[in-house]
Design an enzyme around this catalytic site. Structure first.
Site, PDB file in Angstrom:
ATOM      1  N   LYS A 109       0.801  -0.822  -0.033  1.00  0.00           N
ATOM      2  CA  LYS A 109       0.294  -0.084  -0.344  1.00  0.00           C
ATOM      3  C   LYS A 109       0.198   1.157  -0.051  1.00  0.00           C
ATOM      4  O   LYS A 109       2.181   1.554   0.515  1.00  0.00           O
ATOM      5  CB  LYS A 109      -0.921  -0.081   1.207  1.00  0.00           C
ATOM      6  CG  LYS A 109      -1.825   1.173   1.416  1.00  0.00           C
ATOM      7  CD  LYS A 109      -2.646  -0.360   0.479  1.00  0.00           C
ATOM      8  CE  LYS A 109      -4.529   0.238  -0.430  1.00  0.00           C
ATOM      9  NZ  LYS A 109      -5.575  -0.360   0.074  1.00  0.00           N
ATOM     10  N   ASP A 149      -6.948   4.242  -4.528  1.00  0.00           N
ATOM     11  CA  ASP A 149      -7.055   3.227  -3.363  1.00  0.00           C
ATOM     12  C   ASP A 149      -8.344   5.076  -2.997  1.00  0.00           C
ATOM     13  O   ASP A 149      -8.651   6.452  -3.922  1.00  0.00           O
ATOM     14  CB  ASP A 149      -6.636   3.580  -1.951  1.00  0.00           C
ATOM     15  CG  ASP A 149      -6.976   3.398  -1.240  1.00  0.00           C
ATOM     16  OD1 ASP A 149      -7.763   2.041  -1.232  1.00  0.00           O
ATOM     17  OD2 ASP A 149      -7.204   3.565  -0.328  1.00  0.00           O
TER      18      ASP A 149
HETATM   19  P1  NAD Z   1     -12.721   7.821  -2.783  1.00  0.00           P
HETATM   20  O1  NAD Z   1     -11.835   8.864  -2.747  1.00  0.00           O
HETATM   21  O2  NAD Z   1     -13.632   7.549  -4.095  1.00  0.00           O
HETATM   22  O3  NAD Z   1     -14.166   8.129  -1.861  1.00  0.00           O
HETATM   23  C1  NAD Z   1     -13.997   8.025  -0.593  1.00  0.00           C
HETATM   24  C2  NAD Z   1     -15.691   8.581   0.060  1.00  0.00           C
HETATM   25  O4  NAD Z   1     -15.345   8.444   0.980  1.00  0.00           O
HETATM   26  C3  NAD Z   1     -15.989  10.087  -0.185  1.00  0.00           C
HETATM   27  O5  NAD Z   1     -16.925  10.094  -1.003  1.00  0.00           O
HETATM   28  C4  NAD Z   1     -15.776  10.591   0.374  1.00  0.00           C
HETATM   29  O6  NAD Z   1     -16.290  12.295   0.410  1.00  0.00           O
HETATM   30  C5  NAD Z   1     -16.375  10.020   1.376  1.00  0.00           C
HETATM   31  N1  NAD Z   1     -15.616  10.604   3.248  1.00  0.00           N
HETATM   32  C6  NAD Z   1     -14.311  10.556   3.380  1.00  0.00           C
HETATM   33  N2  NAD Z   1     -13.928  11.506   4.678  1.00  0.00           N
HETATM   34  C7  NAD Z   1     -15.260  10.630   5.152  1.00  0.00           C
HETATM   35  C8  NAD Z   1     -15.899  10.828   6.290  1.00  0.00           C
HETATM   36  N3  NAD Z   1     -15.468  10.765   7.690  1.00  0.00           N
HETATM   37  N4  NAD Z   1     -16.949  10.085   6.620  1.00  0.00           N
HETATM   38  C9  NAD Z   1     -17.726   9.402   5.367  1.00  0.00           C
HETATM   39  N5  NAD Z   1     -17.012   9.152   4.293  1.00  0.00           N
HETATM   40  C10 NAD Z   1     -16.076  10.324   4.578  1.00  0.00           C
HETATM   41  O7  NAD Z   1     -12.526   6.347  -1.820  1.00  0.00           O
HETATM   42  P2  NAD Z   1     -12.868   5.003  -2.461  1.00  0.00           P
HETATM   43  O8  NAD Z   1     -12.360   4.173  -3.520  1.00  0.00           O
HETATM   44  O9  NAD Z   1     -14.286   4.773  -2.865  1.00  0.00           O
HETATM   45  O10 NAD Z   1     -12.416   3.808  -0.813  1.00  0.00           O
HETATM   46  C11 NAD Z   1     -13.188   3.414  -0.455  1.00  0.00           C
HETATM   47  C12 NAD Z   1     -12.909   2.613   0.843  1.00  0.00           C
HETATM   48  O11 NAD Z   1     -12.829   1.193  -0.044  1.00  0.00           O
HETATM   49  C13 NAD Z   1     -11.469   2.705   1.135  1.00  0.00           C
HETATM   50  O12 NAD Z   1     -11.979   1.895   2.400  1.00  0.00           O
HETATM   51  C14 NAD Z   1     -10.591   2.239   0.567  1.00  0.00           C
HETATM   52  O13 NAD Z   1      -9.417   1.975   1.135  1.00  0.00           O
HETATM   53  C15 NAD Z   1     -12.125   0.806   0.130  1.00  0.00           C
HETATM   54  N6  NAD Z   1     -11.376  -0.567  -1.322  1.00  0.00           N
HETATM   55  C16 NAD Z   1     -10.895   0.929  -2.597  1.00  0.00           C
HETATM   56  C17 NAD Z   1     -10.969   0.032  -3.435  1.00  0.00           C
HETATM   57  C18 NAD Z   1     -10.856   0.303  -4.636  1.00  0.00           C
HETATM   58  O14 NAD Z   1     -11.074  -0.304  -5.665  1.00  0.00           O
HETATM   59  N7  NAD Z   1     -10.774   1.882  -4.837  1.00  0.00           N
HETATM   60  C19 NAD Z   1     -10.887  -0.538  -3.126  1.00  0.00           C
HETATM   61  C20 NAD Z   1     -10.680  -1.759  -1.921  1.00  0.00           C
HETATM   62  C21 NAD Z   1     -11.083  -1.337  -1.118  1.00  0.00           C
END
Ligand code: NAD
Length: 419
Positions: A109, A149
């Site tokens: 990561k 991410d």
């Molecule tokens: P992103 O940046 O696209 O979206 C994040 C979202 O969370 C946004 O809507 C943001 O406004 C919101 N957010 C931020 N702080 C917040 C808070 N305090 N309370 C509520 N919402 C909040 O990110 P993503 O890629 O959707 O990732 C979200 C989660 O999923 C993370 O934990 C990431 O590690 C996990 N994840 C992502 C992927 C991927 O392919 N993108 C894969 C596996 C896991």
């Protein structure tokens, strides 16, 4: 490990989960000692020319936890709270996730402590390119392959790909995944994580004999994972009653208009000012009565302080590490069915793996092929985890960790300790 430089609340939680699973599996103590910490971590300064002419120095990280099964793989996060401990925990979870779903990849990561919402496009590009140059000696198509991410997207991946390629003097699309399709990305990658969350919810519902067309869902986080999960849940007839992002939440027990929410988010890059439903907070949203709850934002959202108030039937972890071990125990006692992060959100790394394979072969698949293969892997993994949980009378999290850790520990014993 809890006292050394990798320490943070998140790494403590990841290690606590590991210790419980390793103990249950009777993992060789020498192997366990090694797996509690990453292979290596690199911390870099990322000097970036800002639009006002000054130079701001950001801190960037790449942590490689374990590559016994294959090259390191893992996302890059841009968020103000990024630190060495958090990145280390996320890298460890990537190792178990890749192993659980049977990918020939290890766990890594990375990230930069910054708020991407406050950076101009030019600043974001400069910071990304300098970060790539700073970590260029530890990444590569057969070494470590980054992906998006939180806070990063296909544009950021394109800049990483371009910077790496400029240094090598040729196009190297296979150095990152989650790229735009135009430069070697795969169809279906952007939607893969949210879509995968929904595939696992469908399997959980089948197992529990729940009719999803009569169900309600609440989703915290409306980014790549959350917004796609909302769209896919609505497509199969689930009523979305509440959503949120960093600007706050919106609730309507009669159902929110999903297409309109997606429109607002794509126009404003946030739900701020959304005219639908009543306002709620990111904490309150987790306590709304619903059938399916999907935390898809940050770590440690469901803790011992609020777990008793969670009122869903299925909790599918779109985010990494949204539930603490103390909260796990409370949810288990309440009979909530958990689809743990390393299973629920594995769709992202599965389709990243497909992208890497397509790039290496220069042979591209259609979207139906990508989605069918994704679904096949997640359904198989879901049932392996379910069987493990039934066989050992443990919850789904412990079962998933046991499968993931066991494969890695066995591989380490086969390969032995060098020198
Ligand atoms: P992103 O940046 O696209 O979206 C994040 C979202 O969370 C946004 O809507 C943001 O406004 C919101 N957010 C931020 N702080 C917040 C808070 N305090 N309370 C509520 N919402 C909040 O990110 P993503 O890629 O959707 O990732 C979200 C989660 O999923 C993370 O934990 C990431 O590690 C996990 N994840 C992502 C992927 C991927 O392919 N993108 C894969 C596996 C896991």
């Amino acid at each position: 490990m809890a006292t050394d430089e990798w320490h943070s609340a998140t790494s403590e939680m990841a290690i606590q989960q590991f210790d419980i699973a390793a103990d249950k599996l009777n993992v060789d103590p020498n192997v366990a000692r090694r797996l509690r910490r990453p292979d290596r971590a690199i911390i870099v300064s990322v000097p970036t020319r800002m639009d006002d002419g000054g130079v701001k120095v950001f801190t960037g990280y790449r942590v490689q936890h374990n590559d016994v099964l294959g090259p390191f793989k893992g996302g890059i996060r841009y968020h103000p709270a990024v630190n060495l401990g958090e990145v280390s925990a996320l890298a460890m979870w990537m190792t178990w996730k890749c192993s659980l779903v049977g990918l020939p990849l290890g766990g890594a990561k990375g990230g930069i402590a910054c708020d991407p919402a406050e950076l101009s496009r030019h600043e974001l590009q400069s910071m990304t390119r300098r970060f790539t140059a700073e970590i260029i000696n530890v990444i590569g198509p057969d070494v470590d392959v980054p992906a998006p991410d939180m806070g990063t997207n296909e544009q950021v991946m394109a800049w990483i790909m371009d910077t790496y390629s400029q240094h090598k003097g040729r196009a190297v699309p296979e150095v990152v995944t989650g790229k735009p399709v135009a430069i070697g990305g795969t169809l279906g990658r952007r939607e893969a994580t949210g879509r995968g969350v929904v595939y696992t919810i469908m399997e959980a519902a089948k197992h529990l004999a729940i009719d999803l067309t009569k169900c309600t869902a609440v989703v915290q986080g409306f980014g790549n994972v959350g917004s796609v999960a909302v769209k896919e849940l609505a497509n199969i007839g689930v009523k979305i009653v509440a959503v949120s992002d960093r600007s706050g939440g919106f609730v309507d027990m009669k159902g929110l208009p999903v297409d309109k929410l997606l429109e607002v988010a794509s126009k404003n890059h946030s739900l701020e000012g959304c005219p639908y439903g009543d306002k709620t907070t990111n904490q309150e949203i987790l306590e709304i009565k619903c059938d399916v709850l999907v935390p898809a934002a940050l770590e440690m959202q469901i803790t011992k302080a609020n777990a008793a108030n969670v009122k869903c039937r299925i909790l599918a972890e779109g985010a990494n590490g949204p539930t603490t071990p103390e909260a796990d125990a409370i949810l288990r006692d309440k009979g909530i069915f958990l689809v743990p992060d390393i299973l629920a959100n594995a769709g992202g790394v599965v389709v990243s793996y497909f992208e890497w394979v397509q790039d290496l072969q220069n042979f591209f698949w259609n979207e139906a092929e990508v989605n069918n293969k994704l679904r096949e892997i997640l359904v198989k993994s879901f049932h392996e985890v379910l069987q493990m949980s039934q066989k050992h009378s443990v919850d789904m999290r412990l079962a998933a960790l046991m499968i993931g850790i066991d494969r890695v520990a066995r591989a380490m014993l086969w390969r032995g300790l060098y020198a």
